[in-house]
Design an enzyme around this catalytic site. Structure first.
Site, PDB file in Angstrom:
ATOM      1  N   HIS A  68      -3.167  10.830   4.903  1.00  0.00           N
ATOM      2  CA  HIS A  68      -4.071   9.761   5.168  1.00  0.00           C
ATOM      3  C   HIS A  68      -3.799   8.657   6.015  1.00  0.00           C
ATOM      4  CE1 HIS A  68      -2.625   6.540   2.361  1.00  0.00           C
ATOM      5  NE2 HIS A  68      -3.255   5.955   2.985  1.00  0.00           N
ATOM      6  N   LEU A  93       0.983  -1.168  -0.056  1.00  0.00           N
ATOM      7  CA  LEU A  93      -0.222   0.047  -0.084  1.00  0.00           C
ATOM      8  C   LEU A  93       1.047   1.071   0.015  1.00  0.00           C
ATOM      9  CD1 LEU A  93      -2.623  -1.119   2.588  1.00  0.00           C
ATOM     10  CD2 LEU A  93      -2.984  -1.223   0.166  1.00  0.00           C
ATOM     11  N   SER A  94       0.114   2.144  -0.303  1.00  0.00           N
ATOM     12  CA  SER A  94       1.092   3.657  -0.296  1.00  0.00           C
ATOM     13  C   SER A  94       1.774   4.113   1.029  1.00  0.00           C
ATOM     14  CB  SER A  94       0.231   4.723  -0.670  1.00  0.00           C
ATOM     15  OG  SER A  94      -0.854   5.017   0.067  1.00  0.00           O
ATOM     16  N   GLU A  95       0.885   3.668   2.330  1.00  0.00           N
ATOM     17  CA  GLU A  95       1.706   3.642   3.373  1.00  0.00           C
ATOM     18  C   GLU A  95       1.036   2.654   4.440  1.00  0.00           C
ATOM     19  OE1 GLU A  95       2.259   7.563   2.080  1.00  0.00           O
ATOM     20  OE2 GLU A  95       0.460   6.748   2.417  1.00  0.00           O
ATOM     21  N   THR A  96       1.998   2.218   5.270  1.00  0.00           N
ATOM     22  CA  THR A  96       1.851   1.212   6.549  1.00  0.00           C
ATOM     23  C   THR A  96       1.911   1.891   7.805  1.00  0.00           C
ATOM     24  OG1 THR A  96       1.969  -0.793   4.971  1.00  0.00           O
ATOM     25  CG2 THR A  96       2.210  -1.058   7.406  1.00  0.00           C
TER      26      THR A  96
END
Length: 274
Positions: A75, A43-46
């Protein structure tokens, strides 16, 4: 097993926004273990929730992309707060998150969360040679860029203003290299949303588009409001080109602070073995 949630952010409809993976009990994990899991989620961030080290914070968070750690991201801030609130009995309307960029306030209403935009670490005009490089990366003529400013609150965003929302949606960028480019264009007066937004960055040599980007919208709002190109409150749309329905709500308070918010929904919950 550690408690885990995947939260969709900047949407009131499941799978309409930008997901973030949240590990709610990350105490004892090394940075290498966090990075490995972030790369696996893809994902774009974790994010990884830890006990705060600052007495003024409710929790601490570390934010990883598949390629590295970020000091702040929008986000993930809202998604992490949503997950943390669901797992605690916090009674107040304001939560204080600690991250590498400092303390970030998050407030909640009945149906949304919003974070107070952190201060910019770089602002001001973008040098002309770099604007020309940005235009080439976006696949547009230099004259199509109405203005460009640094809007960097940690990730390194360059903000680009085009003439209108249709011009933003028509973009077909090429390689962006080491640049992080956010683009905005106004919708017609009276439209349900004020601006169309897209953001582009590089991962493993390929240009990728982030579905909905809180950090960029925060830096963009600072610029648009300060220069009179927007008035608060306003709503920006992002993710349209990817089939998403992201909605970013920008407002200001009595002190002039910019708040960036939207809906948050838990789509996956369970445990993860790390």
């Amino acid at each position: 097993m550690r408690d885990f949630q995947q939260v969709d952010v900047f949407t009131t409809v499941p799978f309409g926004g930008n997901p973030v993976a949240v590990v709610l009990d990350a105490d004892g994990l090394s940075a290498d273990e966090m990075q490995r899991f972030a790369r696996w989620t893809n994902l774009s961030e974790t994010t990884f929730v830890l006990p705060p080290s600052d007495p003024g914070a409710d929790y601490r968070v570390r934010i990883f992309t598949p390629g590295g750690e970020l000091p702040f991201a929008g986000h993930p801030t809202l998604g992490t707060c949503h997950a943390w609130l669901s797992a605690t009995d916090h009674a107040g309307d304001v939560v204080v998150q600690e991250c590498d960029a400092g303390l970030v306030r998050v407030r909640r209403t009945e149906d949304a969360l919003a974070f107070a935009a952190p201060p910019l670490v770089r602002s001001g005009p973008v040098e002309e040679a770099l604007v020309e490089r940005v235009a080439a990366a976006l696949g547009v003529e230099r004259a199509a860029i109405v203005d460009a400013q640094w809007a960097d609150n940690g990730p390194g965003w360059i903000a680009v203003l085009l003439a209108d929302a249709d011009s933003v949606l028509a973009l077909r960028p090429g390689p962006v290299g080491d640049l992080r480019i956010g683009v905005a264009g106004p919708h017609p007066q009276g439209a349900p949303v004020a601006f169309e937004v897209r953001t582009f960055l590089s991962f493993d040599g390929a240009t990728v588009e982030d579905p909905v980007t809180g950090s960029f919208n925060a830096g963009l709002a600072d610029w648009l409001l300060r220069t009179g190109r927007a008035t608060a409150p306003y709503v920006a749309a992002q993710g349209t080109a990817l089939g998403r329905q992201g909605r970013v709500h920008v407002s200001t308070d009595d002190t002039g602070a910019v708040w960036v918010g939207g809906g948050t929904i838990t789509c996956v919950t369970g445990g993860v073995r790390l």
